[in-house]
Write an enzyme that holds these catalytic residues in place. Sequence first.
Site, PDB file in Angstrom:
ATOM      1  N   SER A 142       0.846  -1.182   0.000  1.00  0.00           N
ATOM      2  CA  SER A 142       0.000   0.000   0.000  1.00  0.00           C
ATOM      3  C   SER A 142       0.883   1.234   0.000  1.00  0.00           C
ATOM      4  O   SER A 142       2.020   1.199   0.495  1.00  0.00           O
ATOM      5  CB  SER A 142      -0.899   0.007   1.243  1.00  0.00           C
ATOM      6  OG  SER A 142      -1.511   1.265   1.430  1.00  0.00           O
ATOM      7  N   TYR A 155      -1.540  -0.822  10.483  1.00  0.00           N
ATOM      8  CA  TYR A 155      -1.683  -1.008   9.035  1.00  0.00           C
ATOM      9  C   TYR A 155      -0.428  -0.559   8.300  1.00  0.00           C
ATOM     10  O   TYR A 155       0.108  -1.304   7.465  1.00  0.00           O
ATOM     11  CB  TYR A 155      -2.900  -0.247   8.519  1.00  0.00           C
ATOM     12  CG  TYR A 155      -3.143  -0.466   7.049  1.00  0.00           C
ATOM     13  CD1 TYR A 155      -3.662  -1.678   6.590  1.00  0.00           C
ATOM     14  CD2 TYR A 155      -2.838   0.517   6.113  1.00  0.00           C
ATOM     15  CE1 TYR A 155      -3.870  -1.893   5.239  1.00  0.00           C
ATOM     16  CE2 TYR A 155      -3.044   0.308   4.755  1.00  0.00           C
ATOM     17  CZ  TYR A 155      -3.559  -0.902   4.325  1.00  0.00           C
ATOM     18  OH  TYR A 155      -3.749  -1.127   2.987  1.00  0.00           O
TER      19      TYR A 155
END
Length: 253
Positions: A142, A155
């Site tokens: 990501s 995350y």
Amino acid sequence: MKQMHYGTALVTGASSGLGRGLALWLARRGTRVFAAARRQEHLDALAQEARAAGATLEPVKMDVAQADATVERIRQLDADCGGLDLVVANAGVGGATPGKQFPWEFTKQMIDINVTGAVATLGAVLPQMVERGRGHLVGISSLAAFRGLPTRAAYSASKIFLSSFMESLRVDLRGSGVRVTCIYPGWVKSEITAKNTFPMPFLMETEEAVERMGNAILRGEPVYAFPWQMTRFMKLLHALPNPLFDALMSRRR
């Protein structure tokens, strides 16, 4: 750059979002796809859609958070199909883990899926790929991996881990015949992003994101980040001195 073709592929997190789209995208191009996820009913619907398009897609119920079972299942798939050509570690979860109200249970779940599950998926048949002298490992990271973002400690860290893991593998496997690709998507419409209540600049339709990812994989790109606007912004954040970054992110939070 010449595009590759895969006879067989495994895609995790295939019940929705990017994983679902990528599994179908590959199947429509003649690849025998093993679509893995926890939700059997979603996988069955995906397989039916693939059959309607004349493609071969086989549902595989799998929870990557169960790492040992994941390794065993993937090794069995590899043996049964004569060798997986492509393995895509896409399964992942996201969400807030703010430091002041740190949610341990959710954090552990995220690490089990995004970190341990991804490594189990990618490493399950890596020795077999090296022995065969062919194969392709893809990790879906990501743009959040470019810097630790506010309220996203778990995350961002999980995606930073995956990025570093893929980079080391890429160096180690050079000359082995096994390719390594790390993909850094920005905001993409999905079940996860649908829950967000904050602005998501340059939010991309799932179909467009899948097309970009699929072509990057077929080209054998070692690293692919998109869209370019968010990529450039995150690279700028990465280059900021810590005091400036901290002040900027504190206001953003």
